[in-house]
Enzyme design. Structure first.
Site, PDB file in Angstrom:
ATOM      1  N   TYR A   1      45.165  36.336  32.506  1.00 18.60           N
ATOM      2  CA  TYR A   1      45.103  35.142  33.357  1.00 18.60           C
ATOM      3  C   TYR A   1      43.907  34.266  32.953  1.00 18.60           C
ATOM      4  O   TYR A   1      44.041  33.067  32.724  1.00 18.60           O
ATOM      5  CB  TYR A   1      44.972  35.534  34.840  1.00 18.60           C
TER       6      TYR A   1
ATOM      7  N   SER B   1      39.020  27.364  35.893  1.00 19.38           N
ATOM      8  CA  SER B   1      38.395  28.391  36.730  1.00 19.38           C
ATOM      9  C   SER B   1      37.051  28.823  36.175  1.00 19.38           C
ATOM     10  O   SER B   1      36.841  28.826  34.945  1.00 19.38           O
ATOM     11  CB  SER B   1      39.331  29.602  36.776  1.00 19.38           C
TER      12      SER B   1
ATOM     13  N   LYS C   1      43.463  30.259  31.022  1.00 18.93           N
ATOM     14  CA  LYS C   1      42.633  29.099  31.398  1.00 18.93           C
ATOM     15  C   LYS C   1      41.789  28.637  30.200  1.00 18.93           C
ATOM     16  O   LYS C   1      41.654  27.447  29.938  1.00 18.93           O
ATOM     17  CB  LYS C   1      41.723  29.430  32.586  1.00 18.93           C
TER      18      LYS C   1
HETATM   19  N1  UFG Z   1      36.738  41.932  47.394  1.00 17.48           N
HETATM   20  C1  UFG Z   1      36.619  43.066  48.199  1.00 17.48           C
HETATM   21  N2  UFG Z   1      37.743  43.521  48.832  1.00 17.48           N
HETATM   22  C2  UFG Z   1      38.956  42.920  48.725  1.00 17.48           C
HETATM   23  C3  UFG Z   1      39.062  41.752  47.904  1.00 17.48           C
HETATM   24  C4  UFG Z   1      37.931  41.300  47.256  1.00 17.48           C
HETATM   25  O1  UFG Z   1      35.539  43.642  48.316  1.00 17.48           O
HETATM   26  O2  UFG Z   1      39.923  43.398  49.305  1.00 17.48           O
HETATM   27  C5  UFG Z   1      35.538  41.437  46.713  1.00 17.48           C
HETATM   28  C6  UFG Z   1      35.693  41.424  45.206  1.00 17.48           C
HETATM   29  O3  UFG Z   1      35.355  42.663  44.662  1.00 17.48           O
HETATM   30  C7  UFG Z   1      34.744  40.303  44.827  1.00 17.48           C
HETATM   31  C8  UFG Z   1      34.837  39.330  45.999  1.00 17.48           C
HETATM   32  O4  UFG Z   1      35.365  40.083  47.081  1.00 17.48           O
HETATM   33  O5  UFG Z   1      33.445  40.778  44.739  1.00 17.48           O
HETATM   34  C9  UFG Z   1      35.774  38.171  45.739  1.00 17.48           C
HETATM   35  O6  UFG Z   1      37.022  38.658  45.301  1.00 17.48           O
HETATM   36  P1  UFG Z   1      38.307  37.720  45.154  1.00 17.48           P
HETATM   37  O7  UFG Z   1      39.419  38.594  44.670  1.00 17.48           O
HETATM   38  O8  UFG Z   1      38.519  36.955  46.404  1.00 17.48           O
HETATM   39  O9  UFG Z   1      37.864  36.687  44.070  1.00 17.48           O
HETATM   40  P2  UFG Z   1      37.401  36.919  42.558  1.00 17.48           P
HETATM   41  O10 UFG Z   1      36.035  36.355  42.472  1.00 17.48           O
HETATM   42  O11 UFG Z   1      37.597  38.277  42.088  1.00 17.48           O
HETATM   43  O12 UFG Z   1      38.509  36.066  41.850  1.00 17.48           O
HETATM   44  C10 UFG Z   1      38.328  34.729  41.623  1.00 17.48           C
HETATM   45  C11 UFG Z   1      39.668  33.999  41.563  1.00 17.48           C
HETATM   46  C12 UFG Z   1      40.410  34.340  40.312  1.00 17.48           C
HETATM   47  C13 UFG Z   1      39.511  34.293  39.111  1.00 17.48           C
HETATM   48  C14 UFG Z   1      38.335  35.178  39.338  1.00 17.48           C
HETATM   49  C15 UFG Z   1      37.475  35.296  38.130  1.00 17.48           C
HETATM   50  O13 UFG Z   1      40.474  34.326  42.671  1.00 17.48           O
HETATM   51  O14 UFG Z   1      41.433  33.391  40.147  1.00 17.48           O
HETATM   52  O15 UFG Z   1      37.615  34.652  40.437  1.00 17.48           O
HETATM   53  O16 UFG Z   1      36.206  34.806  38.265  1.00 17.48           O
HETATM   54  F1  UFG Z   1      40.138  34.711  38.002  1.00 17.48           F
END
Ligand code: UFG
Length: 342
Positions: free
Chosen positions: A152, A127, A156
């Protein structure tokens, strides 16, 4: 020769799409999955799309004896793609030992099986979380690994180290670690896709569930980031494009075309999108309106991350091809299918 590929976590989200792409390319597939975060009916979706059923073994990879017995029976595994792992960032903060146990013991059992039974090729599901908040954008594979903000993410990082050390000690072993950015979307058939249990953590499943009426509104986490519209930026990659990169990686290993025994590639589109851009693209792609509200930042979120995809382009000859709008449309078609909406 070596046409049988073991896919662990093959009934999961990225795993199932990868099984389809492997089978479309003529590989035979055996899945190991304990169904802790997926459903057996995914196998029906795979069979409908490909016209064939993969072999399926339901057990926990943390059970060393079962892993050993698996390799005793399946003697002709040419390569392994290892997806099986827990993946919820928030849950990992609450239950760190469960994450370290599950994600690392299973990997070590698998590596031991590879050593004992002469299986030489591993593709590992890593990741972009290993880069943390990167100093430079886009992020290349040479960017420093940052101290992880969640157990988590740490699993990785540690997994990559375990693989690297094991490969150094066993000269026939080879691995490719694929560092995914943000996988989204579903198969164009709408027969397989993401099945989040409970309230989704990730942005796109939350959006599709809001559009289908299961959630009242999307909460946008923070609009005070140093980005053009204040919301955080990620590199959203179509899951079918991502799955294809695994097939290319397996072929590269089987053809003995790897340049070192442990290769690492970023898998993203190379383009960053803000949360609000995703919201607007979703509306445009589907014609659906979407309630949303700006709320405070989510703890542990990074401001902006997107991939430098040059290495994957040049070495794997792979690049993401499906547009963001088509990808969001596919996520919506999948949501409609599982909710029986028109
Ligand atoms: N977001 C919102 N509202 C929500 C969900 C997400 O505004 O209800 C925003 C988050 O704050 C972020 C973006 O949308 O800015 C993406 O969020 P995600 O949760 O979809 O994805 P992340 O980038 O946080 O997570 C991903 C992977 C994880 C990994 C992580 C770390 O899903 O497995 O990147 O880089 F660990």
């Amino acid at each position: 020769m070596h046409k049988l590929i073991l896919v662990t976590g093959g009934t999961g989200y990225i795993g199932s799409h990868t099984v389809v792409e492997l089978m479309n390319e003529g590989f035979d597939v055996v899945i190991i999955d304990n169904l802790s975060n997926s459903e057996k009916s995914v196998l029906d979706g795979i069979a409908k799309i490909t016209g064939r059923r993969p072999y399926f073994e339901q057990f926990d990879l943390c059970d060393k004896e079962r892993v050993h017995n698996f390799f005793k029976i399946y003697r002709k595994v040419g390569a392994i793609i290892h997806f099986a792992a827990y993946k919820a960032v928030g849950e990992s903060v609450e239950k760190p030992l469960m994450y370290y146990q599950n994600n690392l013991i299973s990997l070590m059992n698998l590596l031991q099986g590879m050593v004992d039974f002469n299986v030489h090729n591993l593709v590992f599901s890593s990741s972009c979380t290993v880069y943390g908040e990167p100093d430079e954008l886009p992020v290349t594979e040479k960017a420093p690994i940052k101290l992880s903000t969640s157990p988590y993410g740490n699993t990785k990082q540690i997994a990559e180290e375990i693989i690297s050390d094991t490969i150094k000690a066993h000269e026939l072993l080879k691995a490719i670690a694929l560092r995914y950015f943000n996988p989204i979307g579903a198969h164009p058939s709408a027969l397989i896709g993401e099945l989040p249990i409970g309230v989704p953590n990730n942005l796109v499943p939350f959006i599709t569930q809001t559009a289908s009426g299961i959630r009242d509104e999307l909460k946008v986490f923070g609009n005070d980031y140093n980005t053009h519209d204040g919301t955080a930026i990620r590199d959203y990659i179509n899951v079918v494009d991502l799955a294809k990169a695994h097939v290319v990686s397996v072929k590269r290993m089987l053809a003995e075309k790897t340049k070192s025994n442990f290769e690492i590639f970023n898998l993203g589109t190379g383009k960053g999108s803000s949360v609000l851009e995703i919201v607007n693209s979703f509306k445009k792609a589907t014609g659906r309106d979407l309630n949303y509200k700006i709320v405070g930042r989510r703890e542990g979120d990074t401001e902006a991350v997107y991939a430098d995809t040059k290495l994957a382009n040049e070495e794997l000859g792979w690049k993401a091809e499906i547009s963001l709008e088509d990808t969001l449309k596919s996520a919506w078609e999948w949501e409609k299918n599982i909710r029986n909406l028109k």
